[in-house]
Scaffold this motif. Structure first.
Motif, PDB file in Angstrom:
ATOM      1  N   CYS A   1      -2.357   5.933   8.002  1.00 36.79           N
ATOM      2  CA  CYS A   1      -1.485   4.937   8.622  1.00 36.79           C
ATOM      3  C   CYS A   1      -0.311   4.660   7.676  1.00 36.79           C
ATOM      4  O   CYS A   1      -0.376   4.887   6.472  1.00 36.79           O
TER       5      CYS A   1
ATOM      6  N   ASP B   1       0.602   1.835   6.831  1.00 37.73           N
ATOM      7  CA  ASP B   1       0.346   0.528   6.217  1.00 37.73           C
ATOM      8  C   ASP B   1       0.562   0.547   4.708  1.00 37.73           C
ATOM      9  O   ASP B   1       0.046   1.411   4.004  1.00 37.73           O
ATOM     10  N   SER B   2       1.289  -0.454   4.223  1.00 33.39           N
ATOM     11  CA  SER B   2       1.661  -0.496   2.799  1.00 33.39           C
ATOM     12  C   SER B   2       0.473  -0.756   1.888  1.00 33.39           C
ATOM     13  O   SER B   2       0.564  -0.601   0.676  1.00 33.39           O
ATOM     14  N   ARG B   3      -0.648  -1.152   2.488  1.00 33.78           N
ATOM     15  CA  ARG B   3      -1.815  -1.486   1.660  1.00 33.78           C
ATOM     16  C   ARG B   3      -2.753  -0.288   1.476  1.00 33.78           C
ATOM     17  O   ARG B   3      -3.792  -0.388   0.841  1.00 33.78           O
TER      18      ARG B   3
ATOM     19  N   CYS C   1      -5.803  -3.067  10.543  1.00 35.41           N
ATOM     20  CA  CYS C   1      -4.748  -2.188  11.047  1.00 35.41           C
ATOM     21  C   CYS C   1      -3.921  -2.906  12.112  1.00 35.41           C
ATOM     22  O   CYS C   1      -4.441  -3.274  13.178  1.00 35.41           O
TER      23      CYS C   1
ATOM     24  N   GLN D   1       0.468  -7.767   5.289  1.00 29.45           N
ATOM     25  CA  GLN D   1       1.455  -7.077   4.468  1.00 29.45           C
ATOM     26  C   GLN D   1       2.862  -7.606   4.750  1.00 29.45           C
ATOM     27  O   GLN D   1       3.149  -8.077   5.851  1.00 29.45           O
TER      28      GLN D   1
ATOM     29  N   PHE E   1       5.957   0.472   3.198  1.00 23.71           N
ATOM     30  CA  PHE E   1       5.450   0.944   4.496  1.00 23.71           C
ATOM     31  C   PHE E   1       6.020   2.347   4.655  1.00 23.71           C
ATOM     32  O   PHE E   1       7.247   2.522   4.639  1.00 23.71           O
TER      33      PHE E   1
END
Lengths: 212, 212, 212, 212
Positions: free
Chosen positions: C42, C44-46, C106, D33, D61
């Motif tokens: 994904c 996603d920044s995490r 998510c 985030q 991201f």
């Protein structure tokens, strides 16, 4: 005909190990190798280089000779197998690391110590091969800390590192920060690997983690 | 400092592989090695000799150079690393088997084929090392059966076997039935190993079992 | 002009990280990449994919989109970025592993659950992108064991694996043992990664070691 | 089962990296985030986006596809993974920066150049994906200054920036001063990042500090 044990070993590889990594082998066959290091190791059967570094196919380009020696740079038109391997690793494969891996109980080093003690040499090649070690600088501090046998092996590692730096490709790439040289020593019985710190010129066990 | 990845591999060895074989390593350190075979292999990172023969510590004495060559017997007082290893294996370790292990996608062999096609050589050692192959007898039947690239690699294995028999120690021990020579070729992608039958001078896949 | 923080981060990379791996980067630039896996992750920044697998330069080919989806195989002449990446990884780079990496919290999956609950969709692309999930088979046993939110994410991983197998190159290579598919789920808060066992169709934490 | 190497990498993450950032991960899991930038990057294994910007969890991201392309704005009801990511970043996450990160040695760009030279396309998706580049405006001044290969990669970055501005959310936020767009190009071998100055339409190395 191959012995039963070697043949059995091969069929375990064919039935288990190679299929388990089949895609990786196929990929490496198609795309070529880009190994993370050249390792200069001894032929000794007790030194399994891949095992020591947890390496898989494609990871390590390995040259092995008696006593893990890098001869001095001598482009004299004679056969220099180890020098050709160093050149291939540095110039064709552009490896970012070269490891000289000495080890305990080295028979080649023992033969060299025997020769120093006056034992006659009746070999065609071993004795000559070991003359590379003539004038080896065995350090008193190593003898005190690690014992005489190990101190000779450590001195051999230092000399091979020094000879590696006689190769332009190695010296220049090291100066540019493209290549790191590592001097290591493997103890067969305990499994401990010592690493040379070139700042202090001493060998100590590899640390748990890479220092910051 | 060693890279994080190589260091992590070492700690897997220290924490898992070496402890799992600790008694064997300790025994080998005390009693010395008595390997079942000398293997002459290439430095190529995709050829893991121990894995191919399912070998553990103490099993295989391995010399590795570019293109797994045994040079001709030349006791000329120069450095001959591979010859020293052959001599050490045959005379000191009295190995009952010598394996020459060629392999597919060999960069050394490719460099030699390039040279034959007129590519200029600007190396200090690789080109000279490969002059050993000058006059290599590549068999038409091998080209037809295995393709040109493989045929060159097979011819290299035959030549190394022939050079091995220039060593008295090898030739005599073989004549006495004390030493068997084996010419093999490893295919990286499929994992298949071909073996040379010297009676018919042909290479075929290793059989499932040792023939009676 | 780039923000100060991003620029500072870049100069740390230039002064520290890249020089520390300079030889490896140079080697990879010259010889090309042969990554061990394609990861479908994904945006996603995490989710820091390299960090999760301790990967260095050259190790992982990574495609990232909203909710780590592999669309169904549709060679309709339209733009299919993820499908092109899958094809490139499987056919050009011949990767031996494909990992679908779902994750907790998510936002894409949350948007899909909102839509199911009747929330109107006023987006140009997100809503349409998530219609791939229509009819998603969320398992009751997953809801009981992992909670509803996670169960949706796990179902998404299963669907992407299923869609991957619509690609001939993937299905055939998997059948030949050249390619292994892995369905994983990363929990941001705890760092735990669950792995799908396709025999039992259940997700459990990754084990300490590879099973024999 | 995951390969030993990937599994070992995961356990390094679990035992070292995640615990070292545990509070940050926990915070990000709870609060969600708020990344500083959307990065549009290539899947290439040699481009580690987090490393290049010294980024930690929560910072970036990242959407990754073959050749780091942003397709033109086409709300046609088809799947547009990259467009969905752009929309999500701009509208849901309200990122203040979007970076298009091209890179050297790009296999996707090389495939496109091959196609221009007449090489037939036998792919289901890659060829179609790259038709986005048809009519790419490669600048003569870039070819002179950076070489042809790089000039194509720079032209791709410019085109993606242009396509980004077809999205209302991007164009409007940029006009309001809420969002900055950046066109960058990463050289794998040297680590140098070039940045596009849109006033002069030229790419130059990132400066040491943010200009006043």
């Amino acid at each position: 005909m191959l012995t039963k044990k070697l043949l059995d070993g091969y069929w375990r590889f064919r039935n288990d190990s190679h299929p388990a990594d089949k895609g990786r082998y196929e990929q490496l066959a198609s795309l070529g190798q880009a190994p993370a290091a050249l390792v200069v190791a001894c032929c000794d059967s007790r030194v399994d280089v891949s095992a020591i570094f947890g390496a898989g196919p494609g990871d390590l380009f390995i040259v092995r000779n008696v006593a893990n020696l890098v001869p001095p740079f001598q482009p004299d038109g004679k056969f220099h197998g180890t020098s050709a391997a160093v050149e291939y690793a540095a110039m064709v494969l552009k490896v970012p690391n070269i490891i000289v891996l000495g080890h305990s109980h080295c028979g080649g080093m023992a033969a060299y110590r025997d020769k120093l003690k006056g034992k006659p040499d009746d070999t065609d090649f071993i004795g000559t091969w070991l003359t590379q070690l003539d004038g080896l600088d065995v350090k008193k501090s190593d003898i005190e800390r690690h014992g005489e046998e190990t101190a000779f092996e450590l001195a051999g590692v230092r000399q091979s590192l020094s000879n590696l730096r006689m190769f332009d490709a190695v010296r220049n790439k090291e100066a540019e920060g493209m290549l790191a040289l590592h001097g290591l020593h493997f103890d067969i019985g305990s499994g401990v690997v010592l690493a040379l710190d070139e700042d202090t010129d001493t060998f100590s066990p590899l640390p748990e983690t890479v220092e910051a």
